[in-house]
Design a protein around this motif. Structure first.
Motif, PDB file in Angstrom:
ATOM      1  N   MET A 416       0.770  -0.950   0.179  1.00 52.61           N
ATOM      2  CA  MET A 416      -0.031   0.064   0.014  1.00 52.61           C
ATOM      3  C   MET A 416       0.826   1.094   0.037  1.00 52.61           C
ATOM      4  N   ALA A 417       1.882   1.269   0.896  1.00 50.52           N
ATOM      5  CA  ALA A 417       2.835   2.258   0.781  1.00 50.52           C
ATOM      6  C   ALA A 417       3.483   2.843  -0.521  1.00 50.52           C
ATOM      7  N   ASP A 418       3.719   1.613  -1.232  1.00 52.48           N
ATOM      8  CA  ASP A 418       4.241   2.035  -2.746  1.00 52.48           C
ATOM      9  C   ASP A 418       3.204   2.438  -3.574  1.00 52.48           C
ATOM     10  N   GLU A 419       1.844   2.248  -3.392  1.00 47.96           N
ATOM     11  CA  GLU A 419       0.784   2.637  -4.148  1.00 47.96           C
ATOM     12  C   GLU A 419       0.734   4.197  -3.702  1.00 47.96           C
ATOM     13  N   VAL A 420       0.783   4.562  -2.556  1.00 52.41           N
ATOM     14  CA  VAL A 420       0.717   5.775  -1.824  1.00 52.41           C
ATOM     15  C   VAL A 420       1.645   6.863  -2.377  1.00 52.41           C
ATOM     16  N   LYS A 421       2.933   6.393  -2.356  1.00 52.23           N
ATOM     17  CA  LYS A 421       4.198   7.097  -2.726  1.00 52.23           C
ATOM     18  C   LYS A 421       4.122   7.407  -4.113  1.00 52.23           C
ATOM     19  N   ALA A 422       3.429   6.553  -5.108  1.00 55.82           N
ATOM     20  CA  ALA A 422       3.326   6.636  -6.255  1.00 55.82           C
ATOM     21  C   ALA A 422       2.422   7.799  -6.698  1.00 55.82           C
ATOM     22  N   LYS A 423       1.897   8.305  -5.711  1.00 48.31           N
ATOM     23  CA  LYS A 423       0.979   9.324  -5.953  1.00 48.31           C
ATOM     24  C   LYS A 423       1.490  10.728  -5.225  1.00 48.31           C
ATOM     25  N   ASP A 424       2.800  10.674  -5.297  1.00 46.95           N
ATOM     26  CA  ASP A 424       3.681  11.783  -4.756  1.00 46.95           C
ATOM     27  C   ASP A 424       3.196  12.211  -3.298  1.00 46.95           C
ATOM     28  N   VAL A 425       3.103  11.085  -2.623  1.00 44.35           N
ATOM     29  CA  VAL A 425       2.814  11.500  -1.242  1.00 44.35           C
ATOM     30  C   VAL A 425       4.013  11.237  -0.426  1.00 44.35           C
ATOM     31  N   LEU A 426       4.613  11.986   0.346  1.00 42.54           N
ATOM     32  CA  LEU A 426       5.659  11.905   1.215  1.00 42.54           C
ATOM     33  C   LEU A 426       5.258  11.152   2.431  1.00 42.54           C
ATOM     34  N   ILE A 427       5.673   9.974   2.832  1.00 41.65           N
ATOM     35  CA  ILE A 427       5.422   9.300   4.060  1.00 41.65           C
ATOM     36  C   ILE A 427       6.600   9.262   4.939  1.00 41.65           C
ATOM     37  N   ILE A 428       6.251   9.755   6.215  1.00 37.46           N
ATOM     38  CA  ILE A 428       7.455   9.613   7.294  1.00 37.46           C
ATOM     39  C   ILE A 428       6.765   8.568   8.194  1.00 37.46           C
ATOM     40  N   THR A 429       7.752   7.805   8.968  1.00 38.96           N
ATOM     41  CA  THR A 429       7.233   6.677   9.570  1.00 38.96           C
ATOM     42  C   THR A 429       7.853   6.951  11.200  1.00 38.96           C
ATOM     43  N   ILE A 430       7.298   6.643  11.995  1.00 42.22           N
ATOM     44  CA  ILE A 430       7.993   6.770  13.544  1.00 42.22           C
ATOM     45  C   ILE A 430       7.500   5.261  14.261  1.00 42.22           C
ATOM     46  N   GLY A 431       8.528   4.597  14.271  1.00 41.89           N
ATOM     47  CA  GLY A 431       8.382   3.409  15.082  1.00 41.89           C
ATOM     48  C   GLY A 431       8.706   3.560  16.635  1.00 41.89           C
ATOM     49  N   PHE A 432       7.647   3.028  17.389  1.00 46.34           N
ATOM     50  CA  PHE A 432       7.978   3.237  18.860  1.00 46.34           C
ATOM     51  C   PHE A 432       7.685   1.818  19.642  1.00 46.34           C
ATOM     52  N   THR A 451      10.296 -14.031  10.608  1.00 43.41           N
ATOM     53  CA  THR A 451       9.447 -12.884   9.797  1.00 43.41           C
ATOM     54  C   THR A 451      10.224 -11.480   9.850  1.00 43.41           C
ATOM     55  N   SER A 452       9.993 -10.873   9.049  1.00 46.57           N
ATOM     56  CA  SER A 452      10.514  -9.409   8.917  1.00 46.57           C
ATOM     57  C   SER A 452      10.383  -8.702  10.286  1.00 46.57           C
ATOM     58  N   ARG A 453      11.468  -7.739  10.323  1.00 45.52           N
ATOM     59  CA  ARG A 453      11.632  -6.824  11.519  1.00 45.52           C
ATOM     60  C   ARG A 453      10.625  -5.643  11.194  1.00 45.52           C
ATOM     61  N   LEU A 454       9.614  -5.277  12.116  1.00 43.44           N
ATOM     62  CA  LEU A 454       9.065  -4.317  11.865  1.00 43.44           C
ATOM     63  C   LEU A 454       9.510  -3.004  11.560  1.00 43.44           C
ATOM     64  N   ARG A 455      10.873  -2.759  12.280  1.00 40.62           N
ATOM     65  CA  ARG A 455      11.598  -1.665  11.694  1.00 40.62           C
ATOM     66  C   ARG A 455      11.981  -1.334  10.812  1.00 40.62           C
ATOM     67  N   ASP A 456      12.522  -2.404   9.957  1.00 39.20           N
ATOM     68  CA  ASP A 456      12.792  -2.413   8.605  1.00 39.20           C
ATOM     69  C   ASP A 456      11.430  -2.125   7.610  1.00 39.20           C
ATOM     70  N   VAL A 457      10.606  -2.835   7.681  1.00 44.47           N
ATOM     71  CA  VAL A 457       9.343  -2.779   7.258  1.00 44.47           C
ATOM     72  C   VAL A 457       8.895  -1.193   7.183  1.00 44.47           C
ATOM     73  N   LEU A 458       9.043  -0.680   8.386  1.00 43.43           N
ATOM     74  CA  LEU A 458       8.291   0.928   8.567  1.00 43.43           C
ATOM     75  C   LEU A 458       9.488   1.469   7.783  1.00 43.43           C
ATOM     76  N   ALA A 459      10.928   1.140   7.722  1.00 40.89           N
ATOM     77  CA  ALA A 459      11.833   2.018   7.065  1.00 40.89           C
ATOM     78  C   ALA A 459      11.482   2.053   5.602  1.00 40.89           C
ATOM     79  N   ARG A 460      11.246   0.726   4.945  1.00 38.36           N
ATOM     80  CA  ARG A 460      10.757   0.501   3.661  1.00 38.36           C
ATOM     81  C   ARG A 460       9.277   1.323   3.383  1.00 38.36           C
ATOM     82  N   VAL A 461       8.599   1.393   4.335  1.00 36.28           N
ATOM     83  CA  VAL A 461       7.425   2.088   3.945  1.00 36.28           C
ATOM     84  C   VAL A 461       7.666   3.754   3.863  1.00 36.28           C
ATOM     85  N   ALA A 462       8.673   4.143   4.448  1.00 30.78           N
ATOM     86  CA  ALA A 462       9.180   5.466   4.550  1.00 30.78           C
ATOM     87  C   ALA A 462       9.371   5.978   2.980  1.00 30.78           C
ATOM     88  N   SER A 463       9.358   7.171   2.885  1.00 30.69           N
ATOM     89  CA  SER A 463       9.860   7.616   1.366  1.00 30.69           C
ATOM     90  C   SER A 463      11.252   7.667   1.265  1.00 30.69           C
TER      91      SER A 463
END
Length: 523
Positions: A416-432, A451-463
């Motif tokens: 979904m993040a790939d779709e959103v970024k393709a619309k020229d939306v900047l995504i900033i992620t904060i893992g807590f 399974t994947s580390r969520l911090r790595d997933v959130l980094a890939r989700v970010a722009s």
């Protein structure tokens, strides 16, 4: 005849001897020059290494502006010593704005939007050329009017003694790099009109966000609004899990007094929407335990959250009240729906789901940049009964709760993040918290090390970072690496505790400026 020949031979021998002496002298000189050149090269290399160290320190300092300008000496010093333990830098701050051109005077209209030095105009110590003006900026200065002092540029300087290896033989024991200076500016730096922004904050209020952390998150979001300009940057609030918009709209007229519930206590009978209250007189946002109830958007876009550029928080603004009044979700069968939350927020931001942006004043400059700040403390655990639906489809991905689907939930979030970024939306992620833990709880399926580390997933989700490189995640469980992660210039941030969230949110908001640039100060 023989005597002449002998004289010639003797003369030639004398010439050879003289040549030998001359050659020896030249050879010694060449060796000496070669040795000295080694020392000179060492001095040049030391100067370049110092410049690299100061560039990194200035970059780190500028990145922390203006949110941490009171701590700038420590931030710059720590970064410099991380590269060279023997550095001892001096640091000062500046406000850089545009120049009027040939007249070489400050364009004061850029204050306080670009930066805000306060004091009396014309500012003593201002340096201008045809393009920019540097105004001294002292964060300890008491601001009388127009908001707090806000600096956008840091200057770092140092010099180093360079011991010589060979030159002592001719009386020179050491050299010096000379004064080395690096200047870094954050944001528009006087060259551009600040871009308008449409910013959606998606905040995690699921049960894993315990009351104390949630309250600190709310305070962090409110504090972060002060680095925005409401005339150019409109902000909306979304939540993970969903909110009931009837209740959130009602809360915009109420006063929040209870840290536990986030709202003024009332009896269920006196509240117009009594089904939204629990039997113990505490509020709830869901009418059911299903993620299909309510809305991902808790408060629409606002341009009234501050009294003006660099102003103070407006406590009566609906956005501010929605942040203040955000309670935690009760335990239930809804899980953590990250992909659906990102999708729902993006659809609202892009206008696929109607928003209120057309009712707000038009802004000068280019079309507003669309931004999502996405904060979460947990891995996805929804039951994916609905499969994957594209951004163009309003259907959520799943319902119910089942942690065994966590990896698929992470995959859906990235897709979904790939779709959103393709619309020229900047995504900033904060893992807590657990989301960025180095243990098995920080996985897409908690406890499953495969399974994947969520911090790595959130980094890939970010722009991608402003330099074009992908955002990456460090070991956020390590305090030193966490600090480095949050100052590396990309769009992934991490926090281990609620007390860190204010700095993180302010850094995330601050990263929406046009990056860091190295500059030269006018003479």
């Amino acid at each position: 005849m023989l005597s002449r020949f002998a004289a010639r031979v003797a003369g030639r021998r004398d010439e050879k001897g003289a040549y030998a002496i001359l050659f020896s002298m030249v050879l010694v000189l060449l060796i000496a020059l070669a040795a000295i050149s080694v020392d000179i090269a060492s001095q040049v290399s030391a100067r370049q290494q110092l410049k690299d160290t100061l560039d990194a320190a200035a970059h780190a300092g500028a990145y922390a502006l203006p949110e941490q300008q009171g701590d700038i000496q420590t931030i710059v010093g720590d970064m410099a010593r991380a590269n060279d333990i023997n550095t001892s830098v001096t640091t000062d701050l500046w406000c850089v704005i545009a120049s009027t051109g040939a007249t070489k005077a400050p364009q004061y209209t850029q204050i306080p939007t670009t930066c805000n030095p306060h004091g009396t105009r014309p500012y003593v110590g201002t340096k201008c050329d045809e393009f920019v003006c540097f105004i001294p900026c002292d964060p300890s200065r008491t601001a009388s009017t127009g908001g707090a002092v806000k600096c956008n540029t840091v200057r770092v300087a140092d010099s180093k003694v360079v011991p010589y290896a060979f030159a002592p033989a001719i009386g020179y024991d050491e050299g010096n790099t000379g004064a080395v200076v690096s200047i870094a500016c954050k944001g528009t730096c006087g060259n551009d009109v600040p871009n308008p922004l449409d910013i959606l904050v998606m905040a995690d209020r699921t049960p894993s966000m315990v009351d104390g952390d949630r309250e600190q998150m709310k305070a962090a979001i409110e504090s972060s609004l002060t680095v925005m300009n409401p005339e150019l940057q409109y902000v909306a609030l979304g939540t993970i899990h969903k909110s009931d918009p009837r209740r959130m709209n009602k809360l915009s007229t109420e006063v929040c007094t209870s840290a536990e519930s986030g709202v003024q206590q009332q009896t269920s009978s006196s509240w117009p929407y009594s089904p939204l209250w629990n039997t113990d007189n505490t509020p709830k946002l869901e009418t059911t335990n299903s993620p299909t109830s309510g809305s991902w958007i808790a408060s629409p876009f606002s341009n009234g959250y501050l009294t003006g550029p660099s102003g103070t928080i407006v406590a009566t603004d609906p956005l501010v009240k929605s942040v203040k009044c955000m309670p935690g979700a009760k335990s239930g069968n809804y899980g953590t729906h990250l992909a659906s939350a990102l999708k729902g927020g993006a659809r609202y931001l892009l206008g696929n789901t109607p928003n209120n942006l057309s009712s707000l004043p038009a802004r000068p400059g280019p079309a507003p940049k669309k931004v999502i700040i996405f904060e979460t403390d947990g891995s996805p655990d929804e039951v994916l009964t609905n499969g994957y639906y594209r951004l163009s489809n309003s259907t959520d991905f799943g319902a119910g709760r089942n942690a065994t689907y966590g990896q698929q939930g992470c995959n859906n979030l990235e897709k979904m993040a790939d779709e959103v970024k393709a619309k020229d939306v900047l995504i900033i992620t904060i893992g807590f918290g657990a989301a960025v833990s180095n243990t098995s709880t920080g996985r897409c399926i908690s406890g499953n090390t495969s399974t994947s580390r969520l911090r790595d997933v959130l980094a890939r989700v970010a722009s991608k970072a402003p330099d074009g490189n992908p955002s990456t995640a460090s070991d956020c469980s390590d305090p030193v690496k966490r600090t480095q992660e949050n100052a590396d210039g990309d769009y992934f941030f991490c926090a281990a505790s609620g007390s860190e969230l204010e700095t993180i949110f302010r850094s995330a908001f601050g990263s929406l400026s046009k990056g860091i640039k190295l500059m030269k100060m006018p003479a």
